[in-house]
Design an enzyme around this catalytic site. Structure first.
Site, PDB file in Angstrom:
ATOM      1  N   ASP A 119     -42.373   1.301 -21.805  1.00  0.00           N
ATOM      2  CA  ASP A 119     -40.952   1.022 -21.913  1.00  0.00           C
ATOM      3  C   ASP A 119     -40.121   2.199 -21.400  1.00  0.00           C
ATOM      4  O   ASP A 119     -40.440   3.354 -21.659  1.00  0.00           O
ATOM      5  CB  ASP A 119     -40.610   0.743 -23.381  1.00  0.00           C
ATOM      6  CG  ASP A 119     -39.148   0.423 -23.592  1.00  0.00           C
ATOM      7  OD1 ASP A 119     -38.675  -0.577 -23.017  1.00  0.00           O
ATOM      8  OD2 ASP A 119     -38.478   1.179 -24.324  1.00  0.00           O
ATOM      9  N   GLU A 165     -42.009   0.185 -16.658  1.00  0.00           N
ATOM     10  CA  GLU A 165     -40.703  -0.458 -16.547  1.00  0.00           C
ATOM     11  C   GLU A 165     -39.734   0.581 -15.992  1.00  0.00           C
ATOM     12  O   GLU A 165     -39.258   1.463 -16.709  1.00  0.00           O
ATOM     13  CB  GLU A 165     -40.204  -0.940 -17.915  1.00  0.00           C
ATOM     14  CG  GLU A 165     -38.863  -1.655 -17.809  1.00  0.00           C
ATOM     15  CD  GLU A 165     -37.993  -1.527 -19.055  1.00  0.00           C
ATOM     16  OE1 GLU A 165     -37.080  -2.352 -19.212  1.00  0.00           O
ATOM     17  OE2 GLU A 165     -38.209  -0.598 -19.852  1.00  0.00           O
TER      18      GLU A 165
END
Length: 677
Positions: free
Chosen positions: A412, A441
């Site tokens: 993340d 990400e």
């Protein structure tokens, strides 16, 4: 071992984060500059985590004195004019986040200089009048009687006037290896390591250098086990991941509207009971959104305990049972790893706020008195300060806690965490299991993240193109997006995850309509990259985070996904490694700009042994190799498309004949056997 890892390629003016690996917060660490170009005045400070700024082109050596000894790290600095173009994410970045020009890993020189003396003498030139940008590079190695020969494949920027012959290659060896530089020979774009010079390991790093910059580094890892020499490519993604079909599960709403989330089974068990369904879609990789203890935000990204599972999802036993059940079906599981921040409800943050003298005050970045650093003014998180060793230790311990249970991490906000931390995570996990996947990400994607940080990248460029096409932009944009990978500087071995929606985005069907949604799914499964389906996308779910409406599923859309997944699995020409070619086509009925056609081509022999029995059919059709033509129609009405490259009129996706007198009828997606290349 506290060695700070692979050395770095940077440009003058870039920042190099220096941090000991496997840190002991109670230990003493000290950095010095052991070697530098003659005119350099660059220094380092007194903290365990430092930020080094090369001020002259050339070779630097910084040294770390640690409890386990002295470790040297080579930093190769190119002139500032060769720095990669700004690749800052669209998200804000922290001052403690290493700049993108410093994301490459490299080692020490293999000759008297750094492998390419001319690279340091390049002037900061104006832009190439014919266009240009970062070159690209891939390394390969061959074991010969003379030694291990490392060969290069430098590639100029696709839009530039440079040729491969115009590019230099800078080779560097890895400081961590016991290898005498004087034994290594560099000539004609090749590096040779004599066999008797390799004790147990020799890692070779290199970049291509052109007029406008240097490439993302590539590396080969040469290992000796007795008399055996093996070659590894540490920056390649795991083979299984390149063509995986990923299914994102937003854990708390996945059980659906039938009360499953509230019944006695628990969420983990409810997900486990739907694994047969997920497998039936053709999925082989399960991405679960965060499962750790959190501040009760439904998404779970605000973590309050990095070592405990969220009680509302189930027990650890139930989680491990879910993972085991997925593994029993041949499915891999991705853990959503959050490292940038904690929830403000985390006990450490609460202690830092309530007591300014608390040891946890140093764990966080602060914007002002009592106000933590964050992103987008998010009110419920606080950014960690990675210059503080206890933070790194805590998060590395969390990585070690969860990695053995799963097959990879979806990382993340990867762009917001210092690159040196990700390099350590990469090397730590790959040392145990080279097939462990690291998926970042980062929006937009950053080419240098390919070099020893992550294996597969969110293809946010193709995602954005699919959205624009769904809203009326010409459909050729999806091909432009895939080609932009090379233009951005990604090497050919980089991995990408293709997606049209996820838990952060409006459902594609809601924004762009059903016909375009079918075509977008077709793009995900036929373009190079690993397709990702967000749970509910396959049956027409409209809310992005709502409880899934299992009882109201669109069966025809679900069957469309099943067929796409099956065809991708069956046809080698749809694999990520297969070539993507533009083809000539004509839209004879329908909207010209809503249609795009392209060929996928696998350079492999035909025949039953090679392609599961398709060879005889392909031979009769005059097909060379395994090749298909894909036609995507994002329009609301069927289109008639003439494609000379197609060799037949039977849609491989549905088995239906789509041939017409003036072309092929395409509702949303058609996949045809291809003619000769």
């Amino acid at each position: 071992m506290h060695h700070p890892g692979p050395p770095r390629f940077v440009a003058v003016g870039d920042e190099v984060e220096l941090a000991p690996r496997d840190p002991d917060p109670a230990a003493t660490y000290a950095w010095t500059v052991a070697a530098a170009p003659a005119d350099s005045t660059a220094t380092v400070g007194d903290d365990p985590v430092e930020y080094f700024h090369p001020d002259q082109p050339g070779r630097y050596v910084v040294a770390l004195d640690a409890p386990d000894g002295r470790h040297e790290l080579t930093v190769r600095a190119f002139p500032g004019g060769l720095a990669p173009a700004s690749e800052a994410p669209s998200y804000p970045t922290s001052g403690a986040t290493e700049t993108t020009a410093d994301e490459a890993a490299a080692g020490t020189s293999g000759d008297a200089g750094d492998g390419s003396d001319r690279a340091d003498d390049r002037e900061e030139t104006a832009a190439d009048p014919d266009g240009g940008g970062r070159p690209r590079l891939s390394l390969s190695a061959t074991v010969t009687e003379e030694g291990v020969v490392v060969e290069t494949d430098p590639q100029p920027h696709p839009d530039g006037s440079e040729t491969a012959g115009d590019l230099d290659v800078a080779f560097l060896l890895d400081d961590r290896d016991d290898l005498d530089r004087e034994d290594v020979r560099i000539a004609g774009g090749e590096l040779t390591v004599p066999l008797d010079a390799i004790s147990d390991r020799a890692r070779v790093h290199a970049v291509a250098v052109g007029r406008h910059g240097y490439s993302v580094p590539d590396a080969v890892d040469i290992r000796r086990d007795g008399g055996d020499i093996t070659i590894h490519r540490p920056y390649d993604p795991p083979a299984w991941a390149e063509d995986s079909v990923i299914y994102e599960v937003y854990v708390r709403t996945f059980p659906g509207q039938d009360g499953d989330a509230a019944d006695e089974r628990g969420v983990f068990d409810a997900i486990r009971e739907r694994l047969d369904y997920v497998e039936g879609l053709g999925v082989d990789t399960l991405w679960l959104t965060p499962v750790l203890a959190n501040d009760d935000a439904p998404h779970g990204y605000n973590v309050t305990d990095f070592f405990a599972l969220a009680a509302d999802l189930g027990t650890r036993e139930e989680y491990e049972r879910l993972v085991e059940a997925a593994h029993d079906r041949g499915m891999r599981v991705l853990f959503d790893l959050v490292c940038n921040h904690s929830a403000r409800a985390h006990p450490y943050y609460q202690a830092a706020v309530s007591d300014p003298a608390s040891e946890y005050r140093e764990w966080y970045e602060w914007r002002g008195p009592g106000e933590p650093e964050t992103y987008f003014d998010w009110e419920l998180i606080a950014n960690f300060d990675f210059s503080h060793l206890p933070v790194r230790r805590h998060l590395l311990d969390a990585v070690e806690e969860w990695a053995p249970l799963v097959d990879g991490f979806r990382c993340d906000m990867a762009w917001a965490v210092p690159n040196a931390f990700w390099r350590e995570v990469h090397d730590r996990l790959k040392a145990r299991d080279a097939d462990f996947l690291l998926l970042d990400e980062t929006i937009p994607y950053i080419p240098d993240f390919q070099a020893g940080l992550f294996d597969v990248h969110f293809d946010s460029t193709t995602y954005a193109a699919l959205r624009r096409v769904g809203n009326g932009e010409p459909a050729e944009a999806v091909l432009d997006a895939v080609e932009d990978r090379a233009r951005s500087g990604f090497p050919d071995h980089a991995g990408f995850m293709l997606y049209a929606e996820n838990h952060d985005e409006t459902r594609y069907l809601v924004e762009c309509g059903r016909p375009a949604a079918e075509a977008a799914l077709g793009a995900l499964f036929t373009l190079p990259g690993a397709p990702m389906v967000y749970a509910g996308q396959e049956f027409g779910q409209r809310g992005k985070r709502d409880a899934l409406a299992w009882a109201h599923a669109d069966e025809s859309l679900r069957e469309h996904v099943r067929r796409l997944a099956a065809l991708r699995r069956e046809r080698g020409s749809l694999a990520t490694a297969a070539a993507l070619d533009r083809v000539d086509y004509e839209v004879r009925e329908g909207w010209d700009d809503r249609v795009v056609a392209f060929r996928r081509r696998a350079d492999a022999p035909t025949g039953a042994a090679a392609d599961g029995g398709r060879g005889e059919h392909d031979a009769e059709a005059g097909i060379t190799g395994d090749a298909v033509v894909v036609v995507l129609n994002f329009g609301a009405e069927p289109a008639t498309v003439a494609v000379d490259a197609a060799a037949g009129a039977t849609d491989l996706l549905t088995g239906d004949s789509v041939g017409r007198a003036d072309g092929l009828r395409v509702d949303s997606v058609a996949v045809l056997p291809a003619g000769r290349s």
